[in-house]
Scaffold this motif. Structure first.
Motif, PDB file in Angstrom:
ATOM      1  N   GLY A 127       0.839  -1.189   0.000  1.00 56.41           N
ATOM      2  CA  GLY A 127       0.000   0.000   0.000  1.00 56.41           C
ATOM      3  C   GLY A 127       0.874   1.238   0.000  1.00 56.41           C
ATOM      4  O   GLY A 127       2.092   1.164   0.143  1.00 56.41           O
ATOM      5  N   ASP A 128       0.247   2.398  -0.157  1.00 56.32           N
ATOM      6  CA  ASP A 128       1.048   3.619  -0.156  1.00 56.32           C
ATOM      7  C   ASP A 128       1.472   3.962   1.275  1.00 56.32           C
ATOM      8  O   ASP A 128       1.026   3.357   2.245  1.00 56.32           O
ATOM      9  CB  ASP A 128       0.290   4.778  -0.805  1.00 56.32           C
ATOM     10  CG  ASP A 128      -1.027   5.105  -0.095  1.00 56.32           C
ATOM     11  OD1 ASP A 128      -1.150   4.834   1.123  1.00 56.32           O
ATOM     12  OD2 ASP A 128      -1.928   5.628  -0.766  1.00 56.32           O
ATOM     13  N   GLN A 129       2.347   4.941   1.372  1.00 56.80           N
ATOM     14  CA  GLN A 129       2.923   5.279   2.674  1.00 56.80           C
ATOM     15  C   GLN A 129       1.860   5.754   3.655  1.00 56.80           C
ATOM     16  O   GLN A 129       1.940   5.450   4.859  1.00 56.80           O
ATOM     17  CB  GLN A 129       4.009   6.330   2.497  1.00 56.80           C
ATOM     18  CG  GLN A 129       4.864   6.532   3.732  1.00 56.80           C
ATOM     19  CD  GLN A 129       6.030   7.461   3.469  1.00 56.80           C
ATOM     20  OE1 GLN A 129       6.013   8.631   3.844  1.00 56.80           O
ATOM     21  NE2 GLN A 129       7.055   6.944   2.817  1.00 56.80           N
ATOM     22  N   ALA A 130       0.851   6.467   3.172  1.00 57.77           N
ATOM     23  CA  ALA A 130      -0.205   6.960   4.063  1.00 57.77           C
ATOM     24  C   ALA A 130      -0.984   5.801   4.674  1.00 57.77           C
ATOM     25  O   ALA A 130      -1.291   5.811   5.874  1.00 57.77           O
ATOM     26  CB  ALA A 130      -1.149   7.882   3.291  1.00 57.77           C
ATOM     27  N   ALA A 131      -1.291   4.788   3.863  1.00 55.30           N
ATOM     28  CA  ALA A 131      -2.033   3.634   4.368  1.00 55.30           C
ATOM     29  C   ALA A 131      -1.190   2.845   5.367  1.00 55.30           C
ATOM     30  O   ALA A 131      -1.689   2.401   6.420  1.00 55.30           O
ATOM     31  CB  ALA A 131      -2.459   2.741   3.209  1.00 55.30           C
TER      32      ALA A 131
END
Length: 523
Positions: A466-470
């Motif tokens: 997943g992306d860094q925010a997730a």
């Protein structure tokens, strides 16, 4: 055989201008780095003798090619293919003469012995492979194969956002399959731990436990021969002695100085200071498997009883910031936790709530000599002991030699353990999986000995991708559980320092505690 006195060891070496001497604080556990988890061992083996497929460039903040020139990943994240660098030579030593250059067989051997329980080398590591186990590689990597003699492919069972970065860690170093085959045929596989062979910038010549390690420059190093001809690790447990050796010119670099030694070096025109915020956390691990530390209230009471502000001032002397959780504040995914204030009254109430109104007896384990993550072990243990006594907890201090302390702590013998952890590449998972995942209880790196399905799931989902925010959102939830359960007594995020002689160039202290000495020059 031991030398009668260290000065006799260094006198002939330091008369050669091209020999670099580094004052270090402890002996390595061995040189087969996959078996161990201490930074001291990584520094003495992986950092000077070996290379990985990729390396992490701390200055640039990114992964860079090393033994692999480039790599490709499939769209589904399940296949990673690495093209090996041509012309890489293994070291010639008194115990091994290679007949060929690095190829895919060496990479296959290096990983398969950790992953395959049926591999003839798997059981050579009597205590297992702590990093591979804690990073859950046997459950992640389905197979490692060689499409060609100069390429290697990893097939993963599921995507893992940390996989490439993990390949830069010391335990992912590449060994010679040819040398391993010779040792196995001779019935002496244990010699890999005392007579290592790598592809790195230096070659091991001699190790005298608790005295010194001697290396020579590797003339065939693929990145170019180092500027120094020889390297000595002068094993010097006392930080004050390390400083004095530096002043006398017996060392050109001194590691893990005490805060007061840093001040002294700044005032000495013969010396210089290299510093950077460290990607590290000092903590006391609370063994949740040892009653009454299995009660959350007991662990919370210990956190509330301890006067962290006084500890930081007395032990780190302004060289560290306070820690409220496992991650340094400049890490992505960091959760700004409230922490536990110094509140002995509340601590006593929690003990009573847990049926421990009369307190209990426990032990505090610490090391004998100072380090970056524990500059004054004795004082720190005494401060904790005194604060616990005020709420009725009688704690006996046990000072244990570093190698034995690590071995016994990994076996879960401790109650309260002064420890520190350094991440390798800036990813929060470098802290969370090794220190809090269920698999890490088995490997011994989870010093809190805590396995919780909810916490384990959050860490695993964050690692999966997943992306860094997730990923950050998942890691913040994980940190909240760690705080609520009081698995650690978080202490400090230190500043990393090394002391240098003026004229030493090409060296920068690492935020991860790693050592790159390949470009050091003595002017």
């Amino acid at each position: 055989m031991r030398l009668a006195a260290l000065p006799l060891l260094f006198a002939p070496l330091l008369s050669q201008a091209a020999t670099l001497a580094v004052c270090t604080e402890a002996s390595p556990d061995g040189f087969d780095v996959v078996q161990y988890n201490s930074l001291t061992t990584t520094n003495a083996s992986a950092d000077v003798l070996m290379n990985r497929l990729v390396e992490y460039d701390a200055a640039a903040g990114k992964l860079v090619p090393s033994l692999a020139e480039h790599w490709e990943v499939s769209a589904d994240g399940l296949s990673w293919t690495f093209q090996l660098r041509a012309g890489v030579k293994f070291q010639h030593t008194a115990w091994f003469t290679p007949s060929r250059e690095l190829n895919a067989d060496d990479v296959l051997f290096s990983f398969q012995r950790m992953l395959d329980a049926g591999h003839p080398w798997h059981k050579v590591a009597a205590s297992g492979y702590p990093h591979a186990q804690s990073m859950q590689w046997p459950a992640l990597i389905e197979r490692v194969e060689a499409p060609t003699p100069s390429s290697v492919r990893f097939a993963l069972k599921h995507p893992d956002a940390t996989f490439l970065a993990t390949l830069s860690m010391g335990f992912a170093s590449i060994y010679s399959a040819e040398y391993a085959g010779q040792l196995l045929a001779a019935g002496t596989p244990e010699k890999l731990n005392s007579q290592p062979v790598g592809t790195g910038p230096f070659i091991l010549k001699r190790f005298q436990k608790d005295a010194a390690i001697r290396y020579v420059a590797n003339p065939d190093y693929f990145a170019g021969k180092s500027a120094v001809d020889g390297l000595v690790f002068a094993i010097t447990p006392d930080a004050n002695v390390r400083l004095q050796k530096l002043k006398r010119g017996e060392c050109q670099i001194a590691l893990s100085p005490k805060p007061l030694d840093v001040q002294a070096a700044r005032a000495d025109d013969r010396l210089a200071v290299s510093e950077t915020p460290a990607f590290m956390t000092a903590f006391v691990a609370l063994n949740s498997q040892h009653p009454p530390l299995d009660k959350p209230q007991a662990r919370q009471a210990i956190n509330l009883a301890f006067d962290r502000a006084s500890y930081l001032q007395a032990v780190f002397e302004g060289s560290a910031s306070a820690a409220n959780g496992p991650l340094p504040a400049n890490t992505w995914g960091y959760a700004k936790l409230a922490g536990y204030p110094h509140d002995p009254v509340r601590a006593k109430a929690l003990l009573a709530e847990a049926g421990l109104a009369d307190g209990f007896k426990t032990t505090i384990w610490t090391r004998p000599s100072g380090s970056l993550l524990n500059p004054n072990p004795t004082l720190g243990a005494q401060l904790l002991q005194a604060d616990l006594a005020k709420i009725g907890i009688q704690a006996e201090i046990r000072v244990i030699e570093w190698g034995e302390l690590i071995r016994r702590a990994k076996a879960g013998e401790h109650d309260l353990l002064f420890m520190g952890w350094a991440g390798d590449n800036g990813d929060p998972d470098n802290f969370l999986t090794p220190q809090f995942a269920c698999a890490s209880v088995e490997s011994g790196l989870n010093f809190a000995r805590y396995c919780d399905p909810q916490l384990d799931k959050l860490i695993a989902e964050g690692r999966a991708g997943g992306d860094q925010a997730a990923r950050s959102a998942l890691y913040r939830q994980a940190q909240s559980i760690i705080e609520q359960q009081a698995l650690w007594l978080p202490l400090a995020h230190p500043t990393a320092y090394s002391l240098l002689r003026k004229g030493v160039t090409g060296y920068q202290v690492s935020p991860f505690g790693r050592l790159d000495l390949s470009n050091v020059k003595l002017n």
